[in-house]
Design an enzyme around this catalytic site. Structure first.
Site, short mmCIF file in Angstrom:
data_model
loop_
_atom_site.label_atom_id
_atom_site.label_comp_id
_atom_site.label_asym_id
_atom_site.label_seq_id
_atom_site.Cartn_x
_atom_site.Cartn_y
_atom_site.Cartn_z
N SER A 228 43.76 111.69 80.65
CA SER A 228 42.92 110.94 79.73
C SER A 228 42.19 109.83 80.50
CB SER A 228 43.76 110.39 78.57
OG SER A 228 42.94 110.02 77.49
N LYS A 232 40.43 110.10 84.38
CA LYS A 232 39.21 109.57 84.99
C LYS A 232 39.58 108.77 86.22
CE LYS A 232 37.38 108.21 80.45
NZ LYS A 232 37.48 109.42 79.70
N TRP A 322 36.45 115.02 71.47
CA TRP A 322 36.05 113.79 72.15
C TRP A 322 36.03 113.98 73.67
CZ3 TRP A 322 33.75 109.43 71.06
CH2 TRP A 322 33.92 108.31 71.87
N HIS A 358 47.32 116.64 73.44
CA HIS A 358 46.62 115.89 74.48
C HIS A 358 47.62 115.44 75.55
CE1 HIS A 358 43.68 113.49 76.45
NE2 HIS A 358 44.05 112.32 75.96
#
Length: 668
Positions: A228, A232, A322, A358
């Site tokens: 998540s 990044k 998203w 997730h």
């Protein structure tokens, strides 16, 4: 002697791969190159498809020769720092002091008389012999323990909070106390990702300084992973430090592997306009929001390509819209062309599969993760990473060619766009009232409203009611196929009274919540306020022919003046406010409102001496600017409200002790 072309090609690729390192022993092999051309925003050309990763920054041509890659990679790194995340400063080895306290690595970094201390405990494997490969987790390792079991791999966590706060709350003016800013006060406007990448590099400095005899770590076999926002982070860390042999970015979403340009063309995803701007420089949004994204001289396929020639695996999850995985799919395929050009495509892959939570890696993704770990951290050449390109949701539906086929072919083309027919249908809410509707609504006469009246909900409906009297229905005839949005001029008095159920035709209604306008009349795009899991996807594609839009009361006391159904993605022009500010009210008037390059410049008329205030709202009802109540003489005045206001639709409210009028306008 006859040699087949296939055999010859394989021999050449194998020889080239042997000559290309798997990892380096320095942070940046391109550190000695001069900075590339970094034009001001207004000088940047528009490039709609993905930028060519092989093209020199000054436009002098392109090179696909590996000997030029270090220089080209250094150009990309400078562009990303300059336009997006801020500077990742270099650190002289003399500024680093490292030690081991038991199994805990401690690194002191001293710059400008200030010292920042990083600590991380190393967990050593129960198998194999030192020195061990090392996997560093950014904010932790979310990959399941099972993929490491039985492997001689040590692990450690990079605690990014030792560098700066997760969200850098309060903006740059409140960052003086953060550790990084103490060392580099001139970089107070940095985004977090440059600073986090800097911090992880300092841990590697410490490992190198102490050496494998002390740390039991082989610094030629370091990996980094995170999920998540930390996915990044792992990607930025791996891209900006060439001592990292393997980067596994798990579900990094928008601002990670996903390309800003591609995400701009998707709905309901994290894109450049709506990411967390504690993580990136504010100037990225100020300069490149909206269609200005096409002026970025790079995109995130080039961030991914910065990892080349080292190994990169991106893991995605289409179940979470998203995350912008269609964009990540395009970006990874574009980045992969760099590895492929150098004959080392086995060092890059992606696996984008659904059916799991997730950051919860499913067993179906274990094989590709284990293969990359075995090959690039443990040196197992038998591990098969030759064609890890898994994305069943996108392989047949996403067109890659429009984004990258132009590379090396001349000028970039314009992206193909779909024809959007502008259709707008307007309805007065009171005209939709029938005798039956009086069980759920009441008509209220009000000469300040359009048509001289509005409609107010009179009952609370926790769930969708069976009573048709709680639903207003507007019928219209669509002329073309298109995506339609529902706009409404509403007055929602509070968070407890700000919801409807809405639907097109006979579709299952969705809950439209959070409209709170703080007791003022404001236009709302109802299809942007869906809170039942369909946010950003509710606008229906309708076929030509008769249709209806249904608005059902949910919470009592919500007022509705007008309904507008339109194919426009922004509030259609020409819609009136509840009190028409163009005509004025009691002599008060907002005759003009426009962006002035920073704030909003408003021209107002006041009929008599008195105190006046201006408040600026965006279409989410958030206050983005206001003035103090100020004494003004009778006459016309030009005032400025707000600062750094982006393009979009806004409502400007003029208020006195006796009255309030509003004007809706757009900044383009």
């Amino acid at each position: 002697m006859f040699v087949s072309l296939t055999a010859l090609t394989c021999a050449v690729n194998a020889q080239q791969e042997e000559q290309i390192p798997l990892v380096y022993d320095v942070e940046n092999t391109g550190a000695e190159y001069a900075d590339p051309v970094l034009p001001a925003f207004e000088e940047l050309p528009e490039v709609q498809p993905l930028t060519d990763p092989f093209e020199w920054a000054d436009g002098s041509g392109r090179s696909t020769d590996f000997k030029d890659w270090s220089k080209r990679r250094a150009e990309i790194a400078k562009e990303i720092q300059h336009y997006e995340i801020g500077t990742k400063p270099t650190v002289d080895p003399s500024c680093i002091s490292a030690r081991m306290d038991g199994n805990t690595l401690t690194v002191d970094v001293t710059v400008n008389g200030e010292t920042l201390t990083l600590t991380s405990e190393i967990t050593y494997p129960s198998t194999g012999e030192a020195p061990y490969a090392l996997m560093i987790g950014t904010s932790g390792i979310s990959l399941p323990k099972a993929v490491f079991d039985g492997k001689p791999i040590a692990t450690m966590t990079f605690r990014e909070s030792q560098v700066n706060s997760y969200s850098q709350m309060g903006g740059s003016t409140d960052r003086e106390s953060y550790n990084f800013v103490r060392l580099y006060p001139e970089l107070i406007d940095n985004g977090a990702y440059s600073e986090w990448a800097w911090g992880l590099s300092r841990l590697i400095d410490g490992l190198q300084q102490l050496g494998p005899e002390v740390t039991k770590i082989d610094t030629k076999r370091i990996g980094v992973t995170g999920c998540s926002y930390a996915g990044k982070m792992a990607l930025f860390c791996g891209a900006f430090d060439e001592r990292i042999a393997l980067t596994i970015a798990q579900e990094p979403g928008g601002g990670g592997a996903a390309a800003w340009r591609v995400s701009h063309n998707l709905e309901g995803v994290e894109c450049l306009d709506n990411t967390d701007y504690n993580w990136f420089m504010q100037s990225l949004k100020e300069n490149f929001a909206g269609d200005n994204v096409y002026r970025l001289p790079y995109d995130h396929h080039e961030l991914c390509a910065m990892v080349c020639p080292r190994a990169l695996l991106m893991l995605g999850n289409p179940d979470y819209q998203w995350l912008a995985d269609p964009s990540g799919y395009v970006s990874m395929n574009a980045a992969r062309k760099v590895w492929d050009e150098f004959g080392i495509a086995d060092r890059v892959g992606y696996s984008i599969v659904a059916g799991h939570g997730h950051c919860q890696l499913p067993e179906s993704q274990y094989p590709e993760v284990e293969a990359f770990i075995d090959k690039f951290l443990l040196g197992d050449e038998s591990a098969n990473t030759d064609d890890v390109t898994i994305a069943p949701d996108y392989e047949e539906t996403v067109d890659l060619s429009i984004w990258m086929d132009w590379w090396g072919q001349g000028e970039p083309p314009t992206l193909p766009g779909e024809t959007v027919y502008l259709e707008t249908y307007k309805f007065e809410a009171e005209d939709l009232m029938t005798a039956a509707n009086e069980t759920g609504f009441k008509r209220v006469d009000d000469e300040t409203c359009q048509g001289g009246a509005y409609v107010e909900t009179t009952v609370n409906n926790t769930t969708l009611p069976d009573d048709p009297g709680c639903t207003l229905t507007a019928e219209f005839n669509a002329e073309h196929e298109g995506k339609f949005y529902i706009y409404a001029l509403v007055n929602a008095p509070s968070y407890a009274n700000d919801a409807y159920f809405i639907s097109f035709d006979d579709n299952t209604p969705s809950r439209c919540n959070g409209l709170n306008t703080k007791g003022q009349w404001m236009w709302r795009n109802l299809t942007r306020y869906i809170d039942d899991g369909t946010l950003g996807t509710f606008a229906n594609t309708l076929q030509p022919g008769p249709h209806k839009v249904n608005i059902t009361g949910k919470e009592i006391g919500v007022k509705l003046d007008m309904i507008c159904v339109s194919t426009s993605e922004e509030l259609p022009e020409g819609l009136p406010t509840s009190i028409d500010a163009a005509e004025g009210f009691g002599g008060y008037n907002i005759s003009a409102a426009r962006g002035n390059g920073g704030g909003v410049e408003a021209t107002i008329t006041v009929p008599a001496d008195g105190n006046v205030s201006l408040t600026l709202f965006n279409m989410s009802g958030q206050k983005v600017g206001e003035t103090d109540s100020m004494p003004l003489a009778a006459g016309e005045h030009t005032l400025t409200v707000g600062a750094n206001v982006d393009k979009g639709v806004y409502v400007l409210n003029l208020k006195t002790a006796e009255m309030s009028i509003s004007k809706t306008f757009a900044i383009k």
